[in-house]
Design an enzyme around this catalytic site. Structure first.
Site, PDB file in Angstrom:
ATOM      1  N   HIS A 175      72.772  23.571  49.342  1.00 37.52           N
ATOM      2  CA  HIS A 175      73.805  23.846  50.347  1.00 37.52           C
ATOM      3  C   HIS A 175      74.569  22.587  50.733  1.00 37.52           C
ATOM      4  CE1 HIS A 175      72.227  27.848  50.573  1.00 37.52           C
ATOM      5  NE2 HIS A 175      71.024  27.387  50.885  1.00 37.52           N
TER       6      HIS A 175
ATOM      7  N   HIS B  99      72.855  27.528  55.872  1.00 35.32           N
ATOM      8  CA  HIS B  99      73.634  27.379  54.631  1.00 35.32           C
ATOM      9  C   HIS B  99      74.930  26.575  54.818  1.00 35.32           C
ATOM     10  CE1 HIS B  99      71.724  31.054  52.388  1.00 35.32           C
ATOM     11  NE2 HIS B  99      70.814  30.258  52.928  1.00 35.32           N
TER      12      HIS B  99
ATOM     13  N   THR C 215      88.188  38.526  69.686  1.00 33.20           N
ATOM     14  CA  THR C 215      87.350  38.884  68.537  1.00 33.20           C
ATOM     15  C   THR C 215      86.554  37.711  67.988  1.00 33.20           C
ATOM     16  OG1 THR C 215      89.165  38.338  67.061  1.00 33.20           O
ATOM     17  CG2 THR C 215      88.994  40.651  67.770  1.00 33.20           C
TER      18      THR C 215
HETATM   19  C1  RB5 Z   1      94.419  37.945  72.571  1.00 31.73           C
HETATM   20  O1  RB5 Z   1      94.942  39.136  73.037  1.00 31.73           O
HETATM   21  C2  RB5 Z   1      93.695  38.146  71.251  1.00 31.73           C
HETATM   22  O2  RB5 Z   1      94.618  38.333  70.239  1.00 31.73           O
HETATM   23  C3  RB5 Z   1      92.792  36.963  70.960  1.00 31.73           C
HETATM   24  O3  RB5 Z   1      91.875  36.809  72.001  1.00 31.73           O
HETATM   25  C4  RB5 Z   1      91.947  37.040  69.695  1.00 31.73           C
HETATM   26  O4  RB5 Z   1      91.243  38.235  69.625  1.00 31.73           O
HETATM   27  C5  RB5 Z   1      92.623  36.667  68.449  1.00 31.73           C
HETATM   28  O5  RB5 Z   1      92.027  36.603  67.363  1.00 31.73           O
END
Ligand code: RB5
Length: 158
Positions: free
Chosen positions: A148, A113, A82
């Site tokens: 900033h 910023h 993510t």
């Molecule tokens: C791994 O499965 C996942 O948790 C990692 O890549 C990430 O998304 C964590 O924030």
């Protein structure tokens, strides 16, 4: 200009795509105090990971953060599934301002910023095409300074 790259198993494919893009791109601007820019050759330091074997994103975020904070690299790009976990890890290193970016607008604003010296991207949440646009927007945008700067200084005091 040295750019350090790092990722876990959720981000390594995107990290490698970004690496190829940076090689093709070749240069990125360095901005001086007056706002002038000169294009500088990009040198890439890749701290891994390089496979889908499960690894721990905190280790890679920390290693990249330390590379930037110590001056061994000028900028850093980190990827996990993510972008969240690896950005949290990088931001625990003093002097790191790692912006998690999911849009070109966020990439632009985190340089204007926050003067972000690192960005984080999600290999499972952001397409390669958008990720490349994000990287380019962040590299090509200049920190606005002014009000900033005070806020960035406050971050760096923490
Ligand atoms: C791994 O499965 C996942 O948790 C990692 O890549 C990430 O998304 C964590 O924030």
């Amino acid at each position: 200009m040295i750019i350090v790259l790092g990722a876990d198993h959720g981000g390594f494919e995107l990290k490698n795509i970004i690496k190829e893009h940076l090689k093709e791109r070749g240069t990125a601007p360095i901005f001086d105090e007056e706002g002038n820019q000169v294009q500088d050759k990009i040198k890439i330091v890749d701290l891994g990971t390089n496979s889908s074997d499960s690894v721990d994103y905190p280790s890679f975020g920390k290693a990249c953060g330390e590379a930037v904070a110590s001056g061994k690299a000028n900028l850093g790009i980190v990827c996990c599934g993510t972008g969240i976990g690896i950005s949290i890890a990088a931001n625990k290193v003093k002097g790191i301002r790692c912006g998690l970016c999911t849009s070109v607008e966020m990439a632009t604003l985190t340089k204007q910023h926050n003067n972000a010296n690192m960005i984080a991207l999600g290999g499972r949440t952001t397409s390669p095409e958008l990720a490349i646009e994000i990287v380019d927007a962040w590299l090509d945008t200049k920190f606005e300074g002014g009000r900033h700067q005070r806020r960035v200084d406050m971050l760096d005091e923490m």
